[in-house]
Each structure stands twice: as structure tokens, then as C-alpha cells.
Design an enzyme around this catalytic site. Structure first.
Site, PDB file in Angstrom:
ATOM      1  CE1 TYR A 151      -3.920   2.203   0.587  1.00 29.62           C
ATOM      2  CE2 TYR A 151      -2.637   3.167   2.369  1.00 29.62           C
ATOM      3  CZ  TYR A 151      -3.738   3.199   1.522  1.00 29.62           C
ATOM      4  OH  TYR A 151      -4.644   4.230   1.617  1.00 29.62           O
ATOM      5  CG  PHE A 197     -12.333   2.016  19.106  1.00 31.29           C
ATOM      6  CD1 PHE A 197     -11.632   0.824  18.998  1.00 31.29           C
ATOM      7  CD2 PHE A 197     -11.666   3.123  19.620  1.00 31.29           C
ATOM      8  CE1 PHE A 197     -10.290   0.735  19.381  1.00 31.29           C
ATOM      9  CE2 PHE A 197     -10.333   3.051  20.015  1.00 31.29           C
ATOM     10  CZ  PHE A 197      -9.635   1.859  19.884  1.00 31.29           C
TER      11      PHE A 197
HETATM   12  N1  LIG Z   1     -10.455   6.444   4.294  1.00 34.98           N
HETATM   13  C1  LIG Z   1      -9.285   6.920   4.657  1.00 34.98           C
HETATM   14  O1  LIG Z   1      -9.081   7.237   5.834  1.00 34.98           O
HETATM   15  C2  LIG Z   1      -8.184   7.110   3.638  1.00 34.98           C
HETATM   16  C3  LIG Z   1      -6.961   7.621   4.080  1.00 34.98           C
HETATM   17  C4  LIG Z   1      -5.935   7.806   3.156  1.00 34.98           C
HETATM   18  C5  LIG Z   1      -6.143   7.519   1.819  1.00 34.98           C
HETATM   19  N2  LIG Z   1      -7.332   7.023   1.418  1.00 34.98           N
HETATM   20  C6  LIG Z   1      -7.470   6.686  -0.014  1.00 34.98           C
HETATM   21  O2  LIG Z   1      -8.742   7.081  -0.494  1.00 34.98           O
HETATM   22  C7  LIG Z   1      -9.213   6.135  -1.444  1.00 34.98           C
HETATM   23  C8  LIG Z   1     -10.587   5.640  -1.024  1.00 34.98           C
HETATM   24  O3  LIG Z   1     -10.489   5.029   0.254  1.00 34.98           O
HETATM   25  P1  LIG Z   1     -11.764   4.458   1.027  1.00 34.98           P
HETATM   26  O4  LIG Z   1     -11.541   4.657   2.466  1.00 34.98           O
HETATM   27  O5  LIG Z   1     -12.990   4.977   0.396  1.00 34.98           O
HETATM   28  O6  LIG Z   1     -11.584   2.900   0.741  1.00 34.98           O
HETATM   29  P2  LIG Z   1     -12.621   1.831   0.188  1.00 34.98           P
HETATM   30  O7  LIG Z   1     -11.951   0.505   0.283  1.00 34.98           O
HETATM   31  O8  LIG Z   1     -13.949   1.995   0.857  1.00 34.98           O
HETATM   32  O9  LIG Z   1     -12.780   2.272  -1.312  1.00 34.98           O
HETATM   33  C9  LIG Z   1     -11.923   1.882  -2.336  1.00 34.98           C
HETATM   34  C10 LIG Z   1     -12.756   1.544  -3.549  1.00 34.98           C
HETATM   35  O10 LIG Z   1     -11.899   1.181  -4.627  1.00 34.98           O
HETATM   36  C11 LIG Z   1     -12.405  -0.002  -5.237  1.00 34.98           C
HETATM   37  N3  LIG Z   1     -11.291  -0.683  -5.868  1.00 34.98           N
HETATM   38  C12 LIG Z   1     -10.232  -1.302  -5.280  1.00 34.98           C
HETATM   39  N4  LIG Z   1      -9.390  -1.786  -6.198  1.00 34.98           N
HETATM   40  C13 LIG Z   1      -9.916  -1.456  -7.409  1.00 34.98           C
HETATM   41  C14 LIG Z   1      -9.518  -1.674  -8.744  1.00 34.98           C
HETATM   42  N5  LIG Z   1      -8.385  -2.339  -9.044  1.00 34.98           N
HETATM   43  N6  LIG Z   1     -10.294  -1.200  -9.747  1.00 34.98           N
HETATM   44  C15 LIG Z   1     -11.460  -0.545  -9.466  1.00 34.98           C
HETATM   45  N7  LIG Z   1     -11.887  -0.309  -8.211  1.00 34.98           N
HETATM   46  C16 LIG Z   1     -11.127  -0.759  -7.208  1.00 34.98           C
HETATM   47  C17 LIG Z   1     -13.055  -0.769  -4.108  1.00 34.98           C
HETATM   48  O11 LIG Z   1     -13.985  -1.737  -4.547  1.00 34.98           O
HETATM   49  C18 LIG Z   1     -13.694   0.353  -3.311  1.00 34.98           C
HETATM   50  O12 LIG Z   1     -14.970   0.673  -3.788  1.00 34.98           O
HETATM   51  C19 LIG Z   1      -8.169   5.024  -1.515  1.00 34.98           C
HETATM   52  O13 LIG Z   1      -7.340   5.248  -2.631  1.00 34.98           O
HETATM   53  C20 LIG Z   1      -7.393   5.180  -0.238  1.00 34.98           C
HETATM   54  O14 LIG Z   1      -6.054   4.744  -0.374  1.00 34.98           O
HETATM   55  C21 LIG Z   1      -8.362   6.794   2.306  1.00 34.98           C
END
Ligand SMILES: NC(=O)c1ccc[n+]([C@@H]2O[C@H](COP(=O)([O-])OP(=O)(O)OC[C@H]3O[C@@H](n4cnc5c(N)ncnc54)[C@H](O)[C@@H]3O)[C@@H](O)[C@H]2O)c1
Length: 319
Positions: A151, A197
């Protein structure tokens, strides 16, 4: 809020059925745009966007971004990537491919269309930081071969690709480094601390604190974060980022547990488990650039955000 037809854009949201992506789709539809949500449903769920199905300006496409995509859009928000350790460590090779091949495919699409493209990067690019709070100028302290590397290093490589497409091909890019975000539609079993939590408290199970519970995190409510992403996309061309988006207010895990117990009225007790490998002790964004360039800062206090998130999890009947 509705937009004039002339300012209506066609916008691709990859990962649009996920936690953040689905809120972003809501916001963009509310702003009057056409939204194409592309997702392979690895961690996303149709229930997150089912209220948008039937909306004429919303389209849903099952697609894995590690394969090329040919569509016509004006802007791309690249959010596709599993975000929680349980999910991104399930198939680490696919996780790296999603960040690296996925970014190459989306950048190639943006190049062909001369479209603006935003990358959802992460505070994990800072690794276990030796600098606190983290500014965008800090290069990070990341293990390249550990279980989190698929990641962390995948996201770092994606940033490299974004900046090389910008320098080499003149692409208009935006890179957001997102810090811990929480809110409704988080996956109840993704092992992230806020959802963990809350679910444990609603079930009356003991709440697990890793280590001594004194490691700190900052938590940004989802509506604030989405507002930051939209402001970044709408910012002047010279604002490429990387730019930290998160809430600088820090809480220890022990404090968070106490707030969740109070807000749910739970009788849960605290238990302790060993710290996972490479788990950072502290994580706090310096959001000076977001304030200066985007006029952005989080507005929703933790207590309010927790209340809305708890209401969502109660609705899922996790207890
Ligand atoms: N939520 C957080 O706190 C957070 C923090 C830092 C970064 N991010 C980044 O934000 C983005 C969204 O995060 P989130 O929390 O909504 O996560 P999430 O897992 O809920 O959403 C990710 C989405 O991407 C889709 N996905 C995964 N691999 C894929 C692929 N190869 N092709 C098409 N779709 C694909 C999943 O099905 C899912 O719907 C991510 O890139 C994550 O790294 C989130």
C-alpha cells in the site's frame, strides 16, 4: 445546488462505490455534474451508491482500473484502492498493481483527453514518521519490504507517476495526501480504528487497544475531506500538491475509545493487544498548505462526526 449547463462537467470517480468515493459521487451529483463511477467492488458496495442509481446524471461501471479504460470525461478522481490493512494485505500484489498499473491507466486516459486528474494518496507515504506533525516536504520513513509496503510504496510510486506525467506530458495533476477519515459507509469489518471501536461498543464487546493505547491519530469527518478534494480539483493549475488533507486535532486511541463508549452508552471494557508491525506511533497532518491554497480546514468536531457515524452503524444493525 444546481449548476448552469455550461459549468456541468463529466467526471470519472474510480473507487466510487467505496467509502470516500460514494460520498464524492453524492457531492458531485449535488453540484450538478455528470458522474461516471467505476469500481470493481473489491471493497466497495452497491449499497453505498444505490440511492444514485436511476439518477440520470449518474452512471455505474464495473471495471478494474488495472485494465485500460476508454471513456470521455473532463476530470478524473482516482480513488480506487483498498484502504484498510485487512483489505490491502489480502492480495498485496493486486494492491500494488491497483496503485501503479491503475495510475498508469488513469494517467494515460487523462493524457489522451487532456483531462485534469486527482490522486487519492495517503498519509501512509510518510510511513512511521520521524517528523511531527508531517508537512508535505517530509520524505517519509517507509519500510519497502514489510506487510504494509504494498500500500505505502504503491501509493508513493503513484505519486511519482503523477509528477512525471505532469513534468513530461504537461498533465494537470492534483495529489491529495489523505489522513484518517471516518464517517457513514465505512466498512464495518475493515479493522479501521473508528469503525472497530464503534462496532465493538454497539455489540457490548470489549474494545481492543493496541499497545498501551497512547499512539495518536487525527480523524477527519468524511464531509470535510470530500470538500477538500473538490476544492483541490477546482484549484488553480499551479496547485499540484502534494497537499495534506486531514484533521490536525490529535487524539490517543485511549481517548477515542472513551469518547465512543460515552457516545454509544456502551458497557464495553478495554482490553489490550500487541501493536501490529510497522504501526506508526503518531500521525498528525500539518494543513498549512490546504489552508493557504484551498482556504480549507475541517469543521466537523469529533463528537458530531462520531454521532453521525454511530447512527449509521446502528442502522446497519451491527449490534
Ligand atoms: N479512508 C481513509 O481514511 C483514507 C486515508 C488515506 C487515503 N485514502 C485513499 O482514499 C481512497 C478511497 O479510500 P476508502 O476509504 O474509500 O476505501 P474503500 O476501500 O472503501 O474504497 C476503495 C474503492 O476502490 C475499489 N477498488 C479497489 N481496487 C480497485 C480496482 N483495481 N479497480 C477498481 N476499483 C477498485 C473498491 O472496490 C472500493 O470501492 C483510496 O485510494 C485510499 O487509499 C483513504
Amino acid at each position: 445546488m444546481s449548476r448552469l449547463y455550461s459549468s456541468r462537467k463529466r467526471i470519472l470517480v474510480t473507487g466510487g462505490a467505496g467509502f470516500l468515493g460514494s460520498h464524492l459521487c453524492d457531492r458531485l451529483i449535488a453540484d450538478g455534474h455528470d458522474v461516471l463511477c467505476a469500481d470493481n467492488f473489491f471493497t466497495g458496495d452497491k449499497s453505498n451508491i444505490e440511492h444514485l442509481v436511476g439518477e440520470p446524471r449518474f452512471e455505474l461501471l464495473r471495471h478494474d482500473i488495472t485494465f485500460p479504460l476508454f471513456v470521455e470525461v473532463d476530470e478524473i478522481y482516482n480513488l480506487a484502492c483498498p484502504a484498510s490493512p485487512i483489505h490491502y494485505q489480502h492480495d498485496p500484489v493486486q494492491t500494488t498493481k491497483t496503485s501503479v498499473h491503475g495510475s498508469i491507466n488513469m494517467l494515460g486516459l487523462a493524457k489522451r483527453l487532456k483531462a485534469k486528474i486527482l490522486q487519492a494518496s495517503t498519509s501512509e507515504v510518510y510511513g512511521d514518521p520521524a517528523v511531527h506533525p508531517q508537512t508535505e516536504g517530509y520524505w517519509g520513513h517507509v519500510n519497502p519490504i514489510g506487510p504494509r509496503s504494498c500500500y505505502d510504496e504503491g501509493k508513493r510510486c503513484a505519486e511519482t507517476l503523477f509528477f512525471d506525467y505532469h513534468r513530461q506530458h504537461g498533465l494537470e495533476i492534483k495529489v491529495a495526501r489523505i489522513f484518517n477519515t471516518y464517517g457513514p459507509r465505512m466498512h464495518p469489518a475493515d479493522g479501521r480504528v473508528v469503525s472497530n471501536f464503534i462496532v465493538q461498543a454497539l455489540k457490548g464487546e470489549s474494545i481492543t487497544l493496541y499497545g498501551d493505547g497512547q499512539q495518536s491519530r487525527s480523524f477527519c469527518y468524511v464531509d470535510d475531506l470530500i470538500d477538500g478534494l473538490v476544492r483541490l480539483m477546482d484549484s488553480a493549475a499551479e496547485v499540484t500538491g502534494p497537499i495534506n488533507l486531514g484533521n490536525p486535532r490529535e487524539f490517543t486511541m485511549a481517548e477515542l475509545a472513551a469518547q465512543v463508549i460515552a457516545a454509544t452508552g456502551s458497557k464495553s471494557e478495554l482490553t489490550h493487544a500487541p501493536l501490529p508491525e510497522d504501526d506508526p506511533r503518531q500521525r498528525q497532518p500539518d494543513i498549512g498548505k490546504a489552508r493557504q491554497w484551498l482556504g480549507w480546514e475541517p469543521r466537523v468536531p469529533l463528537a458530531d462526526g462520531l454521532e453521525r457515524t454511530i447512527a449509521y452503524f446502528r442502522g446497519l444493525a451491527v449490534a
